[in-house]
Design a protein around this motif. Structure first.
Motif: not given
Ligand SMILES: [Zn+2]
Length: 217
Positions: A206-217
Protein backbone atom coordinates in the motif's frame (compact mmCIF):
# COMPACT_ATOMS: atom_id res chain seq x y z
CA UNK A 1 9.46 -33.90 25.15
CA UNK A 2 10.52 -33.68 21.49
CA UNK A 3 9.00 -36.48 19.46
CA UNK A 4 10.97 -37.89 16.54
CA UNK A 5 9.00 -37.80 13.33
CA UNK A 6 8.96 -41.05 11.37
CA UNK A 7 5.89 -40.50 9.20
CA UNK A 8 5.77 -40.37 5.40
CA UNK A 9 8.64 -38.25 4.07
CA UNK A 10 6.24 -36.40 1.81
CA UNK A 11 4.56 -34.74 4.79
CA UNK A 12 7.89 -33.35 6.05
CA UNK A 13 8.46 -31.76 2.64
CA UNK A 14 4.96 -30.24 2.61
CA UNK A 15 5.52 -28.87 6.13
CA UNK A 16 8.76 -27.22 5.00
CA UNK A 17 7.20 -25.66 1.91
CA UNK A 18 3.62 -24.77 2.85
CA UNK A 19 3.36 -21.01 2.16
CA UNK A 20 1.34 -20.04 5.21
CA UNK A 21 1.69 -17.28 7.78
CA UNK A 22 0.38 -17.03 11.31
CA UNK A 23 -0.70 -13.45 11.90
CA UNK A 24 -4.29 -13.91 13.09
CA UNK A 25 -3.60 -14.20 16.80
CA UNK A 26 -6.04 -17.10 17.18
CA UNK A 27 -5.99 -20.58 15.65
CA UNK A 28 -9.42 -20.13 14.01
CA UNK A 29 -8.33 -16.86 12.34
CA UNK A 30 -5.11 -18.34 10.97
CA UNK A 31 -7.23 -21.23 9.69
CA UNK A 32 -9.48 -18.78 7.82
CA UNK A 33 -6.29 -17.17 6.46
CA UNK A 34 -5.15 -20.34 4.67
CA UNK A 35 -5.89 -18.65 1.33
CA UNK A 36 -3.60 -16.34 -0.64
CA UNK A 37 -6.35 -13.78 -0.28
CA UNK A 38 -9.92 -12.89 -1.23
CA UNK A 39 -11.16 -10.31 -3.69
CA UNK A 40 -13.89 -7.74 -2.97
CA UNK A 41 -16.60 -10.34 -3.60
CA UNK A 42 -14.95 -12.78 -1.16
CA UNK A 43 -13.74 -15.10 -3.95
CA UNK A 44 -10.65 -17.07 -2.96
CA UNK A 45 -7.35 -16.25 -4.62
CA UNK A 46 -4.94 -19.24 -4.32
CA UNK A 47 -6.19 -21.81 -1.84
CA UNK A 48 -3.21 -23.06 0.18
CA UNK A 49 -5.04 -26.13 1.44
CA UNK A 50 -5.44 -28.39 -1.57
CA UNK A 51 -5.15 -31.80 0.07
CA UNK A 52 -5.50 -33.60 3.40
CA UNK A 53 -1.69 -33.54 3.68
CA UNK A 54 -1.69 -29.73 3.31
CA UNK A 55 -4.23 -29.53 6.12
CA UNK A 56 -2.09 -31.84 8.23
CA UNK A 57 1.06 -29.79 7.51
CA UNK A 58 -0.78 -26.59 8.44
CA UNK A 59 -1.93 -28.17 11.72
CA UNK A 60 1.67 -29.11 12.58
CA UNK A 61 2.89 -25.58 11.80
CA UNK A 62 -0.02 -24.12 13.77
CA UNK A 63 0.93 -26.34 16.72
CA UNK A 64 -2.49 -27.99 16.96
CA UNK A 65 -1.14 -31.45 16.01
CA UNK A 66 2.27 -32.80 16.97
CA UNK A 67 4.53 -34.39 14.36
CA UNK A 68 4.23 -37.93 15.67
CA UNK A 69 0.44 -37.71 15.55
CA UNK A 70 0.64 -36.13 12.08
CA UNK A 71 2.81 -39.01 10.84
CA UNK A 72 0.27 -41.56 12.04
CA UNK A 73 -2.64 -39.60 10.55
CA UNK A 74 -0.81 -39.21 7.21
CA UNK A 75 -0.43 -43.00 6.96
CA UNK A 76 -4.05 -43.47 7.96
CA UNK A 77 -5.22 -40.92 5.38
CA UNK A 78 -3.17 -42.63 2.66
CA UNK A 79 -5.09 -45.86 3.38
CA UNK A 80 -8.48 -44.14 3.76
CA UNK A 81 -8.38 -41.74 0.79
CA UNK A 82 -12.17 -41.37 0.78
CA UNK A 83 -12.29 -40.29 4.38
CA UNK A 84 -9.33 -37.93 3.93
CA UNK A 85 -11.16 -36.27 1.02
CA UNK A 86 -14.29 -35.88 3.12
CA UNK A 87 -12.27 -34.26 5.96
CA UNK A 88 -10.77 -31.85 3.43
CA UNK A 89 -14.19 -30.79 2.14
CA UNK A 90 -15.45 -30.39 5.73
CA UNK A 91 -12.40 -28.22 6.45
CA UNK A 92 -13.06 -25.93 3.49
CA UNK A 93 -16.80 -25.71 4.31
CA UNK A 94 -15.93 -24.79 7.91
CA UNK A 95 -13.30 -22.26 6.84
CA UNK A 96 -15.68 -20.45 4.48
CA UNK A 97 -18.52 -20.47 7.02
CA UNK A 98 -16.16 -19.02 9.63
CA UNK A 99 -14.92 -16.37 7.21
CA UNK A 100 -18.50 -15.17 6.58
CA UNK A 101 -19.39 -15.36 10.30
CA UNK A 102 -16.35 -13.32 11.31
CA UNK A 103 -17.10 -10.78 8.60
CA UNK A 104 -20.63 -10.45 9.96
CA UNK A 105 -19.12 -9.96 13.43
CA UNK A 106 -16.92 -7.13 12.12
CA UNK A 107 -19.88 -5.50 10.40
CA UNK A 108 -22.21 -6.02 13.35
CA UNK A 109 -24.53 -8.23 11.29
CA UNK A 110 -26.28 -11.45 12.16
CA UNK A 111 -24.57 -14.44 10.50
CA UNK A 112 -26.48 -16.74 8.14
CA UNK A 113 -28.09 -19.71 9.86
CA UNK A 114 -26.47 -22.11 7.39
CA UNK A 115 -23.00 -20.86 8.40
CA UNK A 116 -23.74 -21.00 12.12
CA UNK A 117 -25.03 -24.55 11.63
CA UNK A 118 -21.77 -25.62 9.97
CA UNK A 119 -19.89 -24.36 13.05
CA UNK A 120 -22.40 -25.94 15.47
CA UNK A 121 -22.04 -29.29 13.71
CA UNK A 122 -18.22 -29.27 13.81
CA UNK A 123 -18.29 -28.00 17.38
CA UNK A 124 -20.50 -30.86 18.53
CA UNK A 125 -18.14 -33.41 16.92
CA UNK A 126 -15.09 -31.81 18.59
CA UNK A 127 -16.74 -31.45 22.01
CA UNK A 128 -17.85 -35.08 21.99
CA UNK A 129 -14.17 -36.07 21.72
CA UNK A 130 -12.90 -33.91 24.57
CA UNK A 131 -11.90 -35.65 27.79
CA UNK A 132 -11.08 -34.06 31.10
CA UNK A 133 -7.64 -35.43 31.94
CA UNK A 134 -5.46 -35.06 35.01
CA UNK A 135 -2.03 -33.74 34.04
CA UNK A 136 0.75 -32.47 36.31
CA UNK A 137 -1.54 -31.86 39.25
CA UNK A 138 -4.27 -30.08 37.28
CA UNK A 139 -6.99 -30.85 34.79
CA UNK A 140 -6.86 -30.17 31.06
CA UNK A 141 -9.04 -30.93 28.04
CA UNK A 142 -7.47 -33.57 25.79
CA UNK A 143 -8.45 -35.54 22.69
CA UNK A 144 -7.65 -39.20 23.41
CA UNK A 145 -8.95 -40.59 20.10
CA UNK A 146 -6.85 -38.44 17.79
CA UNK A 147 -4.52 -41.09 16.42
CA UNK A 148 -7.33 -43.10 14.87
CA UNK A 149 -9.52 -40.29 13.56
CA UNK A 150 -8.48 -38.48 10.36
CA UNK A 151 -10.88 -35.63 11.19
CA UNK A 152 -9.16 -34.99 14.53
CA UNK A 153 -7.06 -32.29 12.85
CA UNK A 154 -10.24 -30.23 12.52
CA UNK A 155 -11.33 -30.47 16.17
CA UNK A 156 -9.30 -27.58 17.62
CA UNK A 157 -10.64 -25.14 15.00
CA UNK A 158 -14.36 -24.99 15.94
CA UNK A 159 -13.36 -24.90 19.63
CA UNK A 160 -11.12 -21.90 18.95
CA UNK A 161 -13.85 -20.21 16.88
CA UNK A 162 -16.52 -20.74 19.55
CA UNK A 163 -14.18 -19.35 22.20
CA UNK A 164 -13.53 -16.21 20.16
CA UNK A 165 -17.17 -15.72 19.14
CA UNK A 166 -18.28 -15.83 22.78
CA UNK A 167 -15.50 -13.64 24.16
CA UNK A 168 -15.20 -9.88 24.51
CA UNK A 169 -12.13 -10.12 22.25
CA UNK A 170 -14.51 -10.37 19.31
CA UNK A 171 -14.69 -6.57 19.38
CA UNK A 172 -11.00 -6.55 18.43
CA UNK A 173 -11.54 -8.62 15.30
CA UNK A 174 -10.16 -6.85 12.24
CA UNK A 175 -9.64 -7.42 8.55
CA UNK A 176 -6.63 -6.45 6.44
CA UNK A 177 -7.26 -3.44 4.21
CA UNK A 178 -4.86 -4.67 1.50
CA UNK A 179 -6.20 -5.16 -2.02
CA UNK A 180 -7.27 -8.78 -2.59
CA UNK A 181 -6.20 -9.87 0.91
CA UNK A 182 -9.09 -10.05 3.35
CA UNK A 183 -7.09 -11.81 6.07
CA UNK A 184 -8.50 -11.62 9.57
CA UNK A 185 -6.68 -10.81 12.80
CA UNK A 186 -7.20 -9.85 16.41
CA UNK A 187 -6.13 -6.25 16.77
CA UNK A 188 -4.16 -6.24 20.00
CA UNK A 189 -2.39 -2.95 19.21
CA UNK A 190 -2.64 -0.33 21.93
CA UNK A 191 -4.59 2.20 19.84
CA UNK A 192 -6.65 -0.47 18.00
CA UNK A 193 -5.74 0.89 14.61
CA UNK A 194 -4.08 -2.11 13.02
CA UNK A 195 -4.79 -1.97 9.29
CA UNK A 196 -2.70 -4.73 7.76
CA UNK A 197 -2.27 -8.47 8.11
CA UNK A 198 1.47 -7.84 7.91
CA UNK A 199 3.19 -4.47 7.59
CA UNK A 200 5.96 -6.18 5.55
CA UNK A 201 3.38 -7.47 3.11
CA UNK A 202 0.09 -5.61 2.49
CA UNK A 203 1.33 -2.57 4.45
CA UNK A 204 4.38 -2.13 2.22
CA UNK A 205 2.41 -2.78 -0.96
CA UNK A 206 0.00 0.00 0.00
CA UNK A 207 2.91 2.34 0.77
CA UNK A 208 4.36 1.68 -2.71
CA UNK A 209 0.92 2.23 -4.29
CA UNK A 210 0.54 5.56 -2.49
CA UNK A 211 4.07 6.62 -3.50
CA UNK A 212 3.39 5.81 -7.19
CA UNK A 213 0.08 7.73 -7.04
CA UNK A 214 1.96 10.71 -5.64
CA UNK A 215 4.60 10.50 -8.38
CA UNK A 216 1.89 10.42 -11.07
CA UNK A 217 0.21 13.43 -9.52
ZN1 LIG B 1 -3.18 -8.33 4.01
Amino acid sequence: MVTEYHGPGNLSKIIDRLPVKFIGGRLCLDFVNTVGGRDQAGTIIRDKIGSYEDLLAWSVLAGSVDRRCAGVLASLAAREAHEAASVLSRAVRLREALYRMFQCAIEGQRPANADANVLRHELSIARAQQRLSAQDGRFVWTFPERLTAPDSILWPVPLSAAELLTSSELARLGQCGGADCGWLFLDTSRNHRRQWCDMQDCGNREKVRRFRRKLRA
